[in-house]
Design an enzyme around this catalytic site. Structure first.
Site, PDB file in Angstrom:
ATOM      1  N   ALA A  98     -70.462 -43.147  42.132  1.00 10.29           N
ATOM      2  CA  ALA A  98     -70.762 -42.546  43.428  1.00 10.29           C
ATOM      3  C   ALA A  98     -69.520 -42.495  44.303  1.00 10.29           C
ATOM      4  CB  ALA A  98     -71.879 -43.324  44.120  1.00 10.29           C
ATOM      5  N   GLU A  99     -68.743 -43.575  44.344  1.00  2.40           N
ATOM      6  CA  GLU A  99     -67.465 -43.572  45.061  1.00  2.40           C
ATOM      7  C   GLU A  99     -66.420 -44.378  44.301  1.00  2.40           C
ATOM      8  OE1 GLU A  99     -69.672 -41.891  48.421  1.00  2.40           O
ATOM      9  OE2 GLU A  99     -70.139 -43.633  47.179  1.00  2.40           O
ATOM     10  N   THR A 100     -65.188 -43.937  44.479  1.00  2.00           N
ATOM     11  CA  THR A 100     -64.020 -44.712  44.078  1.00  2.00           C
ATOM     12  C   THR A 100     -63.198 -44.971  45.331  1.00  2.00           C
ATOM     13  OG1 THR A 100     -63.978 -43.777  41.852  1.00  2.00           O
ATOM     14  CG2 THR A 100     -61.941 -44.769  42.656  1.00  2.00           C
ATOM     15  N   HIS A 112     -70.712 -49.385  50.204  1.00  2.00           N
ATOM     16  CA  HIS A 112     -70.648 -50.196  48.983  1.00  2.00           C
ATOM     17  C   HIS A 112     -69.242 -50.254  48.415  1.00  2.00           C
ATOM     18  CE1 HIS A 112     -70.741 -46.513  46.458  1.00  2.00           C
ATOM     19  NE2 HIS A 112     -70.389 -47.296  45.467  1.00  2.00           N
TER      20      HIS A 112
END
Length: 269
Positions: A43-45, A75
């Site tokens: 979802a995110e880096t 997160h």
């Protein structure tokens, strides 16, 4: 580049929300950051580098989904703070310079980390035509969550309805800049949570986000007003699931949770 995959808002591997974390000497060009995030495909880096001493922040921090940079991510911030603490790269509270201002992460003695984020400004709006059909459930209310979060928050009838959603993700893309937060009061608060949510973000390439810290900067004021408590716990009822403890402090929301590093290696490209 050293790269780590960290499961955030959980105390066990393979739950919560996974994020890539890279600690750098400086940010490379945006195209390279986006390609790395696409390769990680979570979802995110998060990408971070140390800033000069005596400034307003300790580390610069940016977040990318596989298809876009985002203005706020809870997160992946938690995951980055966890990496800094567990590797010894930074001790104590850390101040991150981000697109959403300076965000502070504070490690606690119990192993959790508390994030200090801006509270989302909520504006009640009419339920847009077509949302019920796209979501597969009739909202009771709809709330705009402001520019940093960028979602439409909708309250549904009950926890069972939230858990049972099978939305048309493509259709949901029309109703906000990022996506939809669907929420309801907990059926049984004795289970350790006060409200449930699920988050669908088709506009940034994420059909369903496992656990969303930024969404809880909107969920916290929404449910605090309805439940009469500044301190609450939210359960994000995705297949991976995770819990976020929230504390509302006027224009700031504290988000607390744990994180676990599950993969560590070298980025060779």
């Amino acid at each position: 580049m050293r790269i780590r995959i960290v499961d955030a808002f959980t105390d066990r591997p393979f739950a919560g929300n996974p994020a890539g974390v890279l600690l750098l000497d400086a940010f490379p060009d945006d195209d390279r950051l986006q390609k790395v995030a696409m390769e990680v495909n979570h979802a995110e880096t998060a990408f971070a580098h140390r800033l000069p001493e005596d400034g307003e922040a300790d580390w610069a921090l940016r977040w990318f989904t596989p298809v876009a940079e985002v203005a706020m991510c809870g997160h992946a911030t938690l995951a980055t703070a966890h990496v800094l603490a567990t590797t010894g790269a930074h001790q104590g509270p850390v101040r991150f310079a981000t697109r959403s201002g300076v965000l502070i992460a504070t490690p606690r003695e119990d192993g959790s980390i508390t994030l200090d984020f801006p509270t989302a400004p909520l504006t009640e709006v009419g339920v847009p035509d077509g949302v019920a059909e796209a979501l597969g459930a009739e909202p009771r209310t709809a709330v705009d969550t402001g520019p940093n979060v960028g979602d439409l928050l909708v309250e549904l009838a009950d926890e069972k309805t939230v858990r049972g959603l099978t939305p048309d993700h493509k259709a949901l893309a029309a109703y906000s800049s990022r996506g939809i937060i669907a929420t309801a009061r907990a059926e049984d608060p004795s289970r350790g949570y006060d409200f449930v949510s699920r988050c669908f973000f088709p506009n940034v390439g994420i059909d369903e986000d496992p656990v969303t810290g930024s969404a809880h900067t909107a969920l916290a004021p929404y449910w605090s007003a309805r439940l009469g408590s500044a301190e609450l716990t939210g359960l994000q009822a995705s297949p991976r699931s995770g819990r976020v403890r929230t504390e509302l402090r006027d224009d700031r929301t504290l988000l607390s949770g744990r994180a676990v590093t599950v993969i560590e290696g070298d980025l060779l490209a």
